[in-house]
Design a protein around this motif. Structure first.
Motif, PDB file in Angstrom:
ATOM      1  N   SER A   5       0.798  -1.228  -0.082  1.00  9.52           N
ATOM      2  CA  SER A   5      -0.077  -0.053   0.204  1.00  9.52           C
ATOM      3  C   SER A   5       0.797   1.264   0.187  1.00  9.52           C
ATOM      4  CB  SER A   5      -0.864   0.047   1.145  1.00  9.52           C
ATOM      5  OG  SER A   5      -0.309  -0.101   2.496  1.00  9.52           O
ATOM      6  N   LYS A   7       2.402   4.516  -2.557  1.00 11.27           N
ATOM      7  CA  LYS A   7       2.179   5.052  -3.876  1.00 11.27           C
ATOM      8  C   LYS A   7       3.094   4.990  -5.004  1.00 11.27           C
ATOM      9  CE  LYS A   7       4.328   9.553  -3.110  1.00 11.27           C
ATOM     10  NZ  LYS A   7       5.097   9.425  -4.224  1.00 11.27           N
ATOM     11  N   LYS A 394       1.531   6.671   2.349  1.00 11.53           N
ATOM     12  CA  LYS A 394       1.429   7.508   1.180  1.00 11.53           C
ATOM     13  C   LYS A 394       2.555   8.242   0.461  1.00 11.53           C
ATOM     14  CE  LYS A 394      -1.031  11.266   2.941  1.00 11.53           C
ATOM     15  NZ  LYS A 394      -0.218  12.175   3.156  1.00 11.53           N
ATOM     16  N   LYS A 398       6.408   3.525  -4.470  1.00  8.90           N
ATOM     17  CA  LYS A 398       5.750   2.442  -4.702  1.00  8.90           C
ATOM     18  C   LYS A 398       6.919   1.308  -4.485  1.00  8.90           C
ATOM     19  CE  LYS A 398       2.744   0.044  -8.007  1.00  8.90           C
ATOM     20  NZ  LYS A 398       2.234  -0.041  -9.451  1.00  8.90           N
TER      21      LYS A 398
END
Length: 462
Positions: A5, A7, A394, A398
């Motif tokens: 989870s 970004k 966030k 990623k």
């Protein structure tokens, strides 16, 4: 929080798809004639891989006569993992073939790898994992009972013992005796360290000389394969067919409808017991290091467990509710990854990050360096499990944290492993605080995997 989870990075590989004039990556400095950068990778590999990011997104290294391309950014390591033109190969996997063989899921490529994943995947489906809960609970609580408050614990042997026993009992349904687990632990320590040296200093025939180190390596490797042969032979002789991974292997068919070969069965069992046991054991040691260094997080884990359980022994069914405990596991894996280096090989001429990667080129990258990059992590060397809370995660690129990889090489046992690690952390931190004792050496022992040299802790009952 889950490790997926996070970004997308703004510098994703798609950003460079329009590059028309490809560059040659710069060469890293400090090479030694004949050995290239292999000597640096032996002497201080973690620092060497971490400093490569200062020289570019992709840097060329020399390992003996080979030119190897080192990738240093999260986005480009993600591109490697997701592109089928980069296969499992290169110095790491070539060195591992002596242990894992060429027919196991860890080292195979193409159609063979896809068929092998189809065979083993049912054992790791989300709806299959709860069946392993009672075994995990039994082993975890036996571990906490075995440790006596105030007595020194050799965390290396204890971590290997529980990792191997859980894997064997859950996936092979074997009565896995301590003596056999000890044989695996001793052999793995020797084999993985020797394989790392063969990867970074490829001296070829010199490793066949009857030197003490070579003889110890060969003895350890032979014992590993004997243990696996014993496991398979005992199952065949028993005539039993429990619903487990070993039965799936013994009854599997190849693409022609024939039983798969004995070598493939052997290599698959090796792949179940050895990399899984080594990486999980190394991660448990990393978790224990952090619990000893940061008792405040052990206190938070204990309080969370008590809130969830009301004081009863923690159970497998509690794992999903243990948010902070899970984040402690993830943060320990970030700072102390068991798998600290990976390699791939390009099967075609490629463009990566604006650089030319020729067909046949070997690519190396370090999750250890990626996961400690100050460009990706605020206070990058600080142990901070709260960085994985939804409001903070966030901000992390990623592919800056992918301990189980992505794409078709993603570890099939990721959920199994996370459940096991969270349950172990919860049980240990609820029962004990930890402190290091004289003689303990938690400096990194670098081989194919990363773990402490000799971690000795004293558990103190709460």
């Amino acid at each position: 929080m889950t490790v997926e989870s996070v970004k997308p990075d703004a510098s994703d590989a798609s950003d460079v798809s329009g590059v028309t004039e490809l560059r040659e990556p710069p060469v890293a400095g400090g090479g030694v004639p004949g050995l290239g950068h292999g000597l640096k990778l032996v002497r201080d590999p973690l620092a060497f891989m971490a400093q490569l990011r200062d020289h570019g997104d992709i840097v060329r290294l020399k390992l003996g006569p080979k030119t190897v391309y080192a990738v240093t950014t999260p986005a480009l390591t993600g591109a490697l993992a997701l592109d089928p033109d980069y296969i499992i190969s290169g110095p790491l996997w070539e060195s591992l073939e002596g242990l894992l063989g060429k027919e196991g899921v860890a080292t195979a490529n193409g159609p063979l790898h896809r068929r092998q994943r189809r065979i083993i995947q049912p054992a790791f489906k989300l709806d299959a994992i709860p069946a392993y809960g009672p075994i995990m609970e039994e082993e975890v609580h036996a571990l906490t009972e075995r440790w006596a408050t105030g007595e020194t614990v050799d965390c290396t042997s204890e971590s290997f013992r529980i990792a191997v026993r859980v894997a064997a009992r859950c996936l092979l349904r074997g009565e896995y005796m301590d003596e056999r687990a000890e044989r695996l632990c001793a052999a793995l320590a020797t084999v993985f360290r020797g394989m790392y040296r063969r990867m970074v200093v490829p001296l070829g025939p010199l490793y066949k000389l009857p030197l003490p180190a070579n003889r110890a390596f060969n003895r350890a490797l032979a014992d590993l394969h004997r243990v696996v042969d014993e496991i398979v032979a005992e199952r065949r002789a028993s005539g039993q067919k429990p619903d487990d991974l070993l039965t799936a292997l013994l009854t599997a068919k190849d693409d022609n409808g024939d039983p798969i070969g004995e070598q493939e069965i052997h290599d698959q069992v090796v792949a179940i017991l050895t990399p899984g046991g080594e990486t999980i054991a190394s991660t448990i040691m990393g978790l224990l290091q952090e619990l000893a260094a940061h008792p405040e997080h052990g206190d938070r884990v204990r309080n969370e467990v008590l809130d969830v359980t009301g004081g009863r022994p923690v159970a497998f069914e509690d794992v999903r509710k243990l948010t902070h405990t899970n984040n402690v596991v993830v943060e320990a894996m970030r700072l102390r990854p068991a798998v600290w280096v990976l390699t791939r090989r390009a099967v075609a001429d490629k463009e990566l990050g604006g650089y030319r990667i020729p067909a046949g080129a070997d690519i190396i990258y370090s999750p250890y360096a990626i996961q400690r990059d100050p460009k990706s992590y605020e206070r990058h060397l600080e142990f901070d499990p709260d960085r994985w809370l939804p409001e903070r995660v966030k901000d992390i690129p990623k592919y800056a944290m992918r301990p189980f990889s992505v794409g078709n090489r993603k570890c099939p046992s990721d959920h199994f492993s996370m459940a096991q690690l969270t349950l172990i952390t919860a049980a240990l931190a609820t029962r004990y605080r930890f402190e290091q004792v004289p003689g303990s050496d938690d400096a990194a022992r670098v081989g194919i995997t990363l773990r402490p040299n000799r971690l000795l802790l004293r558990p103190i009952a709460r």
